[in-house]
Motif scaffolding. Structure first.
Motif, PDB file in Angstrom:
ATOM      1  N   ALA A 232      -3.236   7.604  -5.360  1.00 41.56           N
ATOM      2  CA  ALA A 232      -3.584   6.413  -4.571  1.00 41.56           C
ATOM      3  C   ALA A 232      -4.364   5.414  -5.413  1.00 41.56           C
ATOM      4  O   ALA A 232      -4.123   4.196  -5.355  1.00 41.56           O
ATOM      5  N   LEU A 233      -5.286   5.942  -6.235  1.00 38.58           N
ATOM      6  CA  LEU A 233      -6.071   5.048  -7.095  1.00 38.58           C
ATOM      7  C   LEU A 233      -5.176   4.349  -8.115  1.00 38.58           C
ATOM      8  O   LEU A 233      -5.337   3.151  -8.386  1.00 38.58           O
ATOM      9  N   GLY A 234      -4.230   5.105  -8.660  1.00 39.36           N
ATOM     10  CA  GLY A 234      -3.306   4.514  -9.633  1.00 39.36           C
ATOM     11  C   GLY A 234      -2.496   3.378  -9.024  1.00 39.36           C
ATOM     12  O   GLY A 234      -2.324   2.316  -9.641  1.00 39.36           O
ATOM     13  N   ILE A 235      -2.033   3.594  -7.812  1.00 44.96           N
ATOM     14  CA  ILE A 235      -1.229   2.543  -7.155  1.00 44.96           C
ATOM     15  C   ILE A 235      -2.103   1.340  -6.816  1.00 44.96           C
ATOM     16  O   ILE A 235      -1.693   0.185  -7.005  1.00 44.96           O
ATOM     17  N   ASP A 236      -3.321   1.601  -6.354  1.00 46.64           N
ATOM     18  CA  ASP A 236      -4.242   0.485  -6.065  1.00 46.64           C
ATOM     19  C   ASP A 236      -4.507  -0.349  -7.333  1.00 46.64           C
ATOM     20  O   ASP A 236      -4.542  -1.582  -7.282  1.00 46.64           O
TER      21      ASP A 236
END
Lengths: 290, 265
Positions: A232-236
């Motif tokens: 999720a952090l990577g996509i954000d």
């Protein structure tokens, strides 16, 4: 049948794996019924005749890859990497500013002006961010101008070297880890995940040790084996930059994940995509869907 | 770890703000402190300690000036290059959502010859035909380097094959980088011209018109234009930065008039 241009520059090609990956990309596009051809710097005037452009060479606003990206953008041709992503990702001050603006977690970071390179400022940096500190010249790639400094003398020595190349440099809290997650994101969606294992001799994914280049280990990891908050952090982080193709480096020490950097033009040649055989197909589809 | 604060620049506490105003070096967390920020930049035309000009003390080497016109900020600099203070000042305004001229993409585009010319051509500006090569250069032609260290002000003119070979070796660092060439006709004349907010001093109408078009496109307040002309036409060849020391008295007077709001943008 669409025409896909794959922009390459032999001057920045450093190993056989890169060449193999380029041929694999071309074969994937052709197996999908498209016409794929390699374009070199001297072919830039042919870009307007393509239906899409995939840049596979080192990107920087000051080099020929940016000319190719702008040429495609001027003519409304879908391009990876788009000029905006190159501008942001090639400059760590710009890149971290975008992440901060979108409240993406990063290590504690200071942008230091050449005018602030004083004993008083540097003392405050060590007091506030701790020891050691990481110094980065903003346009570094492959960790070339990233250094770990433990004392004032080394800080000034490294900072003065970097200040010759940029009026501002990045000073960052050191986050220890034995590996980085690399989250590949395309158009806001997960593309692949791998782990870069940091060599014992260094703290970087690539470094020159006693005159020899040491590289990180690469291990492709299936999505279900990756902590969801890391994905999720990577996509954000990728979404904070744009809608293109990005490789987001994340450290996840003690479950407290933070983004180390977002790369445009991520490497996909050393086994990063072993668990994701559709990577090049998805890129081709993304580029030619318009 | 720290999360972003919602705004790009971390809120400064009162003591830090005071430090900025008194020009004591201070540290910004996860943000850029620009010397040209409204809080700590000298107003245009004010004297600074490194003054080299009696006509306008603010125009000293490597300094840059922020000129406001309504909500728009014009950054006047002799060097907008990537990763310089001027560039980061522009970037900071853009990230904060302010209107700033020139834009960061304009200054990057303007000084890379093929990008500059293609952008100009698409905007209807007459430009020289160009190509990119890694070895061969036609003669006669005008040649520009395409790499990190290239300076468009230092173009090479390849009048014959021998000169072309020498120029290519110089511009490409012996084949390391590509270069941009523009074929010349035998009656071509190469000229340079300083453009201040789209205006020139003492130039013919066609040059004035070209300068205005270039300013409308890139919005760079201070730029040097290289043009190639013959009996039929005048075309843009490149843009490059302009040192304050290169300004003629008339050009300096013109720039001063803008800085003191005697000429409106």
């Amino acid at each position: 049948m669409s025409r896909l241009g794959i922009f390459v520059d032999r001057k920045t090609m450093s190993n056989a794996e890169q060449l193999t990956a380029l041929i694999r990309c071309r074969d994937v596009a052709e197996n999908m019924g498209h016409n794929a051809e390699f374009l070199f710097p001297v072919d830039i005037n042919r870009i307007p005749h393509m239906d899409a452009l995939f840049i596979r060479t080192r990107t920087d606003p000051m080099n020929i890859a940016y000319v190719a990206a702008q040429m495609a953008a001027f003519h409304g041709i879908p391009v990876i990497d788009d000029p905006g992503s190159i501008r942001v990702c090639s400059d760590k001050i710009n890149m971290y500013s975008h992440l901060i603006k979108k409240q993406v977690s990063i290590p504690r970071t200071v942008f230091l002006s050449k005018h602030d390179l004083t004993e008083k400022c540097v003392t405050r940096l060590f007091d506030t961010l701790g020891t050691p500190l990481i110094l980065k010249e903003p346009s570094t790639s492959f960790s070339l101008r990233v250094e770990k400094v433990c004392d004032m003398d080394t800080f000034f020595h490294v900072a003065r070297r970097f200040i010759k190349l940029s009026d501002w440099i990045v000073v960052q809290q050191y986050v220890e880890s034995t590996y980085d997650w690399r989250i590949g994101v395309l158009g806001g969606r997960l593309l692949y995940v791998c782990k870069y294992t940091i060599p014992q001799e260094t703290f970087k994914i690539q470094a020159s040790v006693n005159g020899h280049i040491v590289y990180c280990g690469v291990q492709s990891v299936p999505e279900h084996d990756v902590p969801p908050h890391v994905i999720a952090l990577g996509i954000d982080a990728a979404n904070a930059i744009g809608n293109g193709l990005y490789g987001v480096d994340i450290k996840n020490s003690n479950g407290d994940a933070c983004v180390i950097e977002v790369n445009d033009n991520p490497s996909i040649e050393s086994g990063e995509d072993n668990c994701y055989p559709e990577v090049f197909g998805q890129i081709v589809t993304h580029l030619l869907k318009a | 770890m720290n999360k972003g604060t919602g705004s790009l620049f971390l809120q400064q506490d009162e003591s830090t703000e005071m430090a900025m105003r008194s020009c004591v070096p201070c540290i910004s967390y996860a943000g850029i402190m620009s010397p040209a920020s409204p809080e700590n930049s000298p107003p245009p035309g004010k004297s600074t300690s490194h003054s080299t000009s009696r006509r306008n003390p603010a125009l000293h080497r490597d300094s840059f000036i922020e000129l406001r016109e309504g909500d728009t900020r014009h950054i006047i600099s002799e060097n907008y290059a990537y990763k310089t203070e001027s560039y980061y000042s522009i970037l900071r305004h853009e990230l904060d959502g302010r209107t700033v001229k020139p834009s960061s993409s304009a200054v990057l585009d303007a000084y890379v010859v093929p990008i500059c010319l293609e952008r100009a051509r698409l905007a209807g500006i007459p430009v020289c035909e160009w190509g990119i090569s890694q070895g061969y250069a036609p003669s006669p032609s005008i040649l520009y380097g395409l790499n990190y260290f290239a300076n468009n002000a230092e173009y090479c003119v390849a009048g014959d094959e021998m000169k072309a070979k020498e120029a290519v070796a110089h511009l490409t660092n012996r084949g390391k980088y590509p270069f941009c060439y523009q074929k010349l006709t035998h009656d071509a004349a190469i000229s340079t011209c300083i453009v201040v907010f789209g205006k020139t001093t003492g130039k013919c109408r066609s040059v004035e018109h070209l300068a205005r078009q270039v300013y409308d496109l890139f919005a760079i307040p201070l730029v040097t234009m290289v043009t190639v002309s013959n009996s039929e036409s005048i075309k843009l060849s490149s843009l490059s930065p302009t040192r304050y020391s290169q300004l003629s008295p008339d050009e300096r007077t013109l720039l001063n008039a803008y800085l003191h709001h005697q000429v409106f943008l």
